[in-house]
Write a protein that holds these residues in place. Structure first.
Motif, PDB file in Angstrom:
ATOM      1  N   GLY A 586       0.802  -1.224   0.000  1.00  0.00           N
ATOM      2  CA  GLY A 586       0.000   0.000   0.000  1.00  0.00           C
ATOM      3  C   GLY A 586       0.830   1.267   0.000  1.00  0.00           C
ATOM      4  N   ILE A 587       2.069   1.173   0.435  1.00  0.00           N
ATOM      5  CA  ILE A 587       2.982   2.312   0.396  1.00  0.00           C
ATOM      6  C   ILE A 587       3.961   2.192  -0.769  1.00  0.00           C
ATOM      7  CG2 ILE A 587       4.867   3.463   1.641  1.00  0.00           C
ATOM      8  CD1 ILE A 587       3.394   2.745   4.250  1.00  0.00           C
ATOM      9  N   VAL A 602      -1.544   9.297  -8.126  1.00  0.00           N
ATOM     10  CA  VAL A 602      -1.777   8.104  -7.316  1.00  0.00           C
ATOM     11  C   VAL A 602      -1.226   8.288  -5.913  1.00  0.00           C
ATOM     12  CG1 VAL A 602       0.341   6.801  -7.870  1.00  0.00           C
ATOM     13  CG2 VAL A 602      -1.773   5.567  -7.392  1.00  0.00           C
ATOM     14  N   LEU A 603      -0.177   9.078  -5.781  1.00  0.00           N
ATOM     15  CA  LEU A 603       0.354   9.367  -4.452  1.00  0.00           C
ATOM     16  C   LEU A 603      -0.643  10.203  -3.647  1.00  0.00           C
ATOM     17  CD1 LEU A 603       4.068  10.277  -5.321  1.00  0.00           C
ATOM     18  CD2 LEU A 603       3.129   8.055  -4.646  1.00  0.00           C
ATOM     19  N   GLU A 604      -1.237  11.172  -4.293  1.00  0.00           N
ATOM     20  CA  GLU A 604      -2.215  12.022  -3.608  1.00  0.00           C
ATOM     21  C   GLU A 604      -3.445  11.218  -3.192  1.00  0.00           C
ATOM     22  OE1 GLU A 604      -2.693  14.762  -6.767  1.00  0.00           O
ATOM     23  OE2 GLU A 604      -1.049  16.071  -6.140  1.00  0.00           O
ATOM     24  N   GLU A 605      -3.904  10.329  -4.074  1.00  0.00           N
ATOM     25  CA  GLU A 605      -5.099   9.553  -3.792  1.00  0.00           C
ATOM     26  C   GLU A 605      -4.878   8.527  -2.688  1.00  0.00           C
ATOM     27  OE1 GLU A 605      -6.285   7.835  -7.472  1.00  0.00           O
ATOM     28  OE2 GLU A 605      -6.951   9.733  -8.341  1.00  0.00           O
ATOM     29  N   SER A 606      -3.701   7.959  -2.649  1.00  0.00           N
ATOM     30  CA  SER A 606      -3.455   6.873  -1.699  1.00  0.00           C
ATOM     31  C   SER A 606      -2.719   7.312  -0.442  1.00  0.00           C
ATOM     32  CB  SER A 606      -2.657   5.750  -2.389  1.00  0.00           C
ATOM     33  OG  SER A 606      -1.454   6.247  -2.946  1.00  0.00           O
ATOM     34  N   TYR A 607      -2.390   8.586  -0.344  1.00  0.00           N
ATOM     35  CA  TYR A 607      -1.637   9.069   0.813  1.00  0.00           C
ATOM     36  C   TYR A 607      -2.361   8.808   2.138  1.00  0.00           C
ATOM     37  CZ  TYR A 607       1.449  12.093   3.566  1.00  0.00           C
ATOM     38  OH  TYR A 607       2.328  12.575   4.497  1.00  0.00           O
ATOM     39  N   LEU A 664       7.756   7.206   2.644  1.00  0.00           N
ATOM     40  CA  LEU A 664       6.808   8.220   3.096  1.00  0.00           C
ATOM     41  C   LEU A 664       7.467   9.582   3.279  1.00  0.00           C
ATOM     42  CD1 LEU A 664       4.479   6.276   5.542  1.00  0.00           C
ATOM     43  CD2 LEU A 664       3.752   7.684   3.611  1.00  0.00           C
ATOM     44  N   THR A 665       8.727   9.617   3.691  1.00  0.00           N
ATOM     45  CA  THR A 665       9.407  10.909   3.788  1.00  0.00           C
ATOM     46  C   THR A 665       9.536  11.545   2.405  1.00  0.00           C
ATOM     47  OG1 THR A 665      11.616   9.877   3.635  1.00  0.00           O
ATOM     48  CG2 THR A 665      10.715  10.215   5.836  1.00  0.00           C
ATOM     49  N   LYS A 666       9.814  10.738   1.391  1.00  0.00           N
ATOM     50  CA  LYS A 666       9.925  11.261   0.029  1.00  0.00           C
ATOM     51  C   LYS A 666       8.571  11.766  -0.467  1.00  0.00           C
ATOM     52  CE  LYS A 666      13.611   7.966  -1.135  1.00  0.00           C
ATOM     53  NZ  LYS A 666      13.961   6.789  -1.962  1.00  0.00           N
ATOM     54  N   ILE A 667       7.525  10.989  -0.197  1.00  0.00           N
ATOM     55  CA  ILE A 667       6.194  11.371  -0.670  1.00  0.00           C
ATOM     56  C   ILE A 667       5.720  12.638   0.045  1.00  0.00           C
ATOM     57  CG2 ILE A 667       3.780  10.657  -0.818  1.00  0.00           C
ATOM     58  CD1 ILE A 667       4.803   7.755  -1.041  1.00  0.00           C
ATOM     59  N   ASP A 676       4.558  16.141   8.134  1.00  0.00           N
ATOM     60  CA  ASP A 676       4.617  14.693   7.926  1.00  0.00           C
ATOM     61  C   ASP A 676       6.032  14.261   7.568  1.00  0.00           C
ATOM     62  OD1 ASP A 676       1.950  14.517   8.440  1.00  0.00           O
ATOM     63  OD2 ASP A 676       1.331  14.282   6.345  1.00  0.00           O
ATOM     64  N   PHE A 677       6.686  15.067   6.760  1.00  0.00           N
ATOM     65  CA  PHE A 677       8.072  14.761   6.379  1.00  0.00           C
ATOM     66  C   PHE A 677       8.938  14.590   7.619  1.00  0.00           C
ATOM     67  CE2 PHE A 677      12.345  16.562   5.710  1.00  0.00           C
ATOM     68  CZ  PHE A 677      12.850  15.640   4.811  1.00  0.00           C
TER      69      PHE A 677
END
Length: 928
Positions: A586-587, A602-607, A664-667, A676-677
């Motif tokens: 999922g990540i 897809v990153l925005e939708e699944s964040y 997740l830090t990159k996203i 969040d970063f």
């Protein structure tokens, strides 16, 4: 000069000018391969801001885009006049040619939009307009269905609904339950010229649509399976050229799929029931006079039982041809005995099926026929694949032929289903009177062999007058994702291994990535991120991966768990439901989609899903260490394969958790979420410290047990401190050498072992591990008769013989041996590294990959001391090329020293390689 000579001179000059003009024209930068949401001329677009992409096409070198202009119109005439009445982007100064969001006026449901693009290159030259493309919108709200209702032949009582499903057969008192597989029909009349006709349809579990007696389209098992209590998919078909003036008949046949699994004596992995089969559809007819008509499903549709008397995604399918009703789906059929459809409730959300559909691709004919016992014939089709049988037969009315598929044979020569789900079979009852053809419509299996009972092959003795088989075929079905890459080399074992893995990929690439095409057919998630990198080199899986992400979002639980399978039809126990190496898809997968295809959306939708899962893992951890799950599934240890044997589960679970946090830090940084970063960065640091404190031995420079998996994951995830990395890698190599170059890592670890060896310049070790047939691995499987990748390295017969979870080596064929890699920081391969690895006895390799920007090719061969490399780099990208070279050798391109070739920058010698940087174009290097 006389007139004859003057005339000849002018003709010669004219000819030379024409040649020059043609040459200039051929050098012009063009635009092609226009895509909307990854696909050509896509129907059923659901996004209100579809993303557009194109590729630059040029024979010239060093071509890149400096600007573009997009026109979108709601009619072809406007577009031909270069009028974008829906959107004119005007000239945009940008080099972006993928993932460009539509930014025009609001798009209408079911609307058809025509578009084209022109670009300006880095020489300020315009491409001119591309050929036009189009897309059609889907139905964006429930109101767009215009009152269409879910209809059925019968309704499953609420007391019989089983959601979630029960693992295996359930309690003994559950009882048997089969359903009636229905036909539906509706006659309509078309009295005016049709401009456009579009069908939007969902039939659960699966449907076949026909119009005037002919199947619409070439899809198989529409729609893709989903978690039906949450949502279902509908499919869009263009019927414009199929409707005729006057009366037309729509026909629909329904099957069960995962929506309803019959309860009987046949095999089933799970026992579940969302409901009995049901249908919803709306046909939008737009006439040339500007009027429109909606034909919707309601109680006026007629329904009757079909000749399919049984179908199960797990158990097989039965067809009784004596129950056929000829003409049921053509106009004028006598439907008096049919009843009105029953209006029922269906899934609350309908989404468009935008992933590629399933289709039938290959027909295998019989290679060998044997008769292991009287009355039993076994057909060897030569290839283990996801497939259905196709039977051509003649015989008497009421005679029954049974087809039993299987991957393997028993010692007596009969079909063996012991590891693939038994019994699974197909019964066909003949109507008599001539040649009859049967093939299942709503199920499939993984098999190589077909056992036939109740019939005889042609030309065989037939004293009982049994049906005679004229032909028996195996029809391979898979997701229709386009082929993206090709690999070949001088090493025949590697070529066979590539084919072995490819057949497992094709057999398990449906509307989810399944583990196997027979006993389970479930979307086990670890395969998508671990073998996904191999699959994406071979196939364009962007749209399919987007569906996988949607399935995970829907299946995620309230407390944040992403279960091991999605859609989650059944809730397994323990690690089979909750294993971090599985749920972390999922990540990881959305991030890979961004890296592979530039899909930021897809990153925005699944964040939110990612955040919930990271928090879930945090709560499950103790001292920042996770200890649950399945671990390195099917590694090679002293016991029967299954859960990890050589590597503690806490190693793989915690390593993948750390990997999640670094992603997740990159996203978070990419999405401008600074808080969040910092949170994920700090949490990752804490996990890294805990991991090294618990598992790293500074004396031995080993992690945990020193297994291949433990050391490889620590290096790949960058858990190891830099000062220890070389020692850990060396220990990893020594461990492999101590095993006589044999592998032990399993489903989780082997991909990371290969990645670390390649990245650390040890492809020689990869070669030594995989160029043999005497130890468990790919060569061993081939040596023992496998035609598709097996579940176990040892090719055991008691597990699946068509699994793609161990297909990691294909990635190395492309990125290592062939040398096509993504450069550091590249997105969608806009920056490319070409770094082939000429190892072992391999004297040549050729790989090609259709990236989002265009075709990349790396084709090398060795001739004595000379190394030859041909490279194709697509326009709008750049590449760094690493060529093996010895001291004193020189590098040439197209016969010239590279230092003398315009557009090639010589960057020097690095670790025995001459390094050059180039722009787009075709290059021919020679090192000698």
């Amino acid at each position: 000069m006389n007139k004859s000579i003057l005339k000849k001179t002018w003709l010669l000059l004219f000819f030379l000018v024409q040649i020059a003009c043609l040459n200039v024209f051929s050098q012009k930068t063009g635009v092609g391969n226009l895509r909307c949401e990854y696909q050509e001329n896509l129907l059923g677009v659901e996004s209100r801001f579809p993303r557009l992409s194109w590729q630059l096409q040029s024979e010239k070198r060093n071509i890149s885009q400096s600007a573009y202009r997009i026109l979108v119109a709601d009619n072809e005439k406007s577009l031909k006049r270069n009028v974008g009445n829906i959107w004119d982007s005007e000239k945009v100064l940008s080099g972006e040619s993928i993932q460009i969001p539509y930014s025009g006026t609001a798009l209408k449901p079911a609307g058809i939009y025509y578009w084209k693009v022109m670009i300006w290159d880095n020489h300020r030259k315009s491409s001119g307009w591309s050929a036009p493309a189009r897309w059609q919108m889907g139905l964006l709200t429930s109101a767009d269905w215009k009152g269409a209702k879910w209809i059925a032949y019968q309704e499953l009582p609420k007391s019989q609904v089983i959601v979630p499903a029960i693992h295996q057969r359930g309690p003994k008192d559950l009882g048997e339950l089969n359903d009636i597989l229905p036909l539906f029909r509706k006659e309509i009349e078309i009295n005016k010229p049709v401009k456009q006709a579009t069908m939007f349809i969902s039939g659960l579990g699966h449907f076949d649509l026909s119009l005037n007696g002919k199947k619409v389209g070439d899809h198989f098992l529409d729609p893709g399976w989903t978690k039906y209590d949450e949502h279902a998919l509908y499919v869009t078909f263009d019927l414009t050229n199929s409707l005729k003036r006057g009366k037309n008949a729509l026909g629909v046949m329904l099957g069960n799929g995962f929506y309803f699994i019959p309860r009987d004596s046949r095999y089933r992995k799970i026992t579940g029931a969302f409901g009995f089969p049901k249908l919803i559809a709306t046909l939008l007819v737009e006439y040339k006079d500007g009027s429109t008509q909606h034909i919707i499903t309601d109680e006026t549709w007629k329904t009757s039982a079909s000749p399919i008397t049984y179908t199960s995604i797990y158990g097989g399918e039965d067809y009784n041809a004596t129950l056929e009703q000829p003409g049921w789906d053509i106009p004028g059929f006598n439907e008096r005995s049919w009843k009105n459809a029953l209006v029922v409730k269906g899934p609350r959300v309908l989404n468009s099926q935008t992933a590629a559909p399933l289709k039938i691709f290959v027909s295998f004919s019989v290679q060998k026929i044997t008769q292991p016992k009287p009355g039993v014939w076994v057909y060897d089709m030569g290839q283990n694949a996801s497939a259905i049988p196709k039977l051509t037969v003649t015989g008497n009315k009421g005679a029954k032929v049974r087809l039993i598929p299987g991957e393997l044979l028993n010692s007596d020569g009969t079909v063996n289903q012991s590891a693939s789900g038994a019994p699974h079979y197909y019964d066909f009852i003949l109507k008599g009177g001539g040649v009859e053809v049967f093939q299942p419509r709503f199920t499939y299996y993984g098999f190589r062999y077909i056992q036939v009972e109740g019939a005889v092959p042609q030309k065989e003795s037939n004293p009982k007058s049994l049906p005679v088989i004229a032909k028996l075929e195996s029809l391979h079905m898979r997701n229709a994702a386009e082929r993206a890459g090709q690999f070949t080399s001088s090493n025949q074992l590697f070529n066979k291994t590539d084919k072995l893995i490819d057949w497992a990929i094709k057999s398990n690439m449906v509307s989810v990535f399944t583990d196997c095409p027979h006993r389970e057919k479930l979307g086990w998630l670890e395969e998508a991120h671990l073998v996904g990198a191999s699959v994406r080199y071979s196939y364009d899986i962007a749209s399919l991966c987007r569906k996988v992400v949607r399935d995970m979002i829907v299946s995620q639980t309230e407390d944040g768990l992403i279960p091991d399978i999605a859609p989650e039809y059944v809730q397994f126990n323990g690690g089979f439901r909750d294993s971090p190496e599985w749920g972390s898809n999922g990540i990881i997968l959305p991030w890979y989609l961004y890296e592979w295809y530039g899909d930021k959306q897809v990153l925005e939708e699944s964040y939110p899903m990612m955040q919930k899962y990271a928090d879930y893992l945090d709560k499950k951890s103790s001292g920042n260490i996770l200890s649950h799950g399945l671990g390195d599934w099917f590694d090679i240890g002293p016991k029967r394969p299954g859960e990890a044997q050589l590597t503690p589960k806490s190693v793989t679970a915690t390593a993948i958790y750390y990997y999640d946090l670094t992603i997740l830090t990159k996203i978070a940084k990419l999405l401008n979420k600074q808080a969040d970063f910092e949170k994920y960065q700090n949490r990752a640091a804490a996990v890294k410290a805990a991991f090294n404190a618990k598992f790293f031995n500074k004396e031995t420079k080993q992690y945990s047990t020193g297994s291949q998996t433990a050391n490889a994951m620590a290096v790949y995830m960058k858990l190891v401190e830099p000062q220890y990395k070389d020692a850990v890698v060396e220990n990893m190599v020594n461990e492999i050498r101590s095993r006589n170059n044999s592998l032990s890592a399993g489903d989780i670890g082997y991909r990371y072992l290969l990645r670390v060896l390649e990245e650390e310049g040890r492809s020689d070790v990869i070669y030594d591990m995989n160029s043999r047939t005497d130890v468990p691995g790919y060569g061993w499987q081939l040596e023992h008769g496998a035609t598709a990748l097996t579940e176990s390295w040892q090719a055991y017969g008691f597990v699946s013989n068509n699994h793609f979870m161990l297909g990691h080596l294909m990635e190395w064929f492309y990125s290592g041996l062939g040398g096509i890699r993504s450069a550091e920081g590249a997105i969608a391969l806009n920056k490319i590294d070409i770094k082939p690895e000429p190892v072992g006895d391999v004297t040549s390799a050729r790989v090609s990959y259709m990236s989002p920007y265009g075709q990349i090719t790396s084709d090398w061969r060795k001739e004595g001391e000379t190394f030859l490399l041909s490279v194709d780099i697509p326009a709008n990208t750049y590449a760094t090329i690493y060529m093996p070279s010895n001291e004193g050798q020189r590098v040439y391109e197209s016969g010239k020293s590279v230092g003398e070739v315009e557009g090639i920058t010589l960057k020097g010698i690095q670790s025995g390689r001459t390094v050059v940087s180039v722009g787009s174009g075709r290059y021919r290097f020679e090192v000698k």
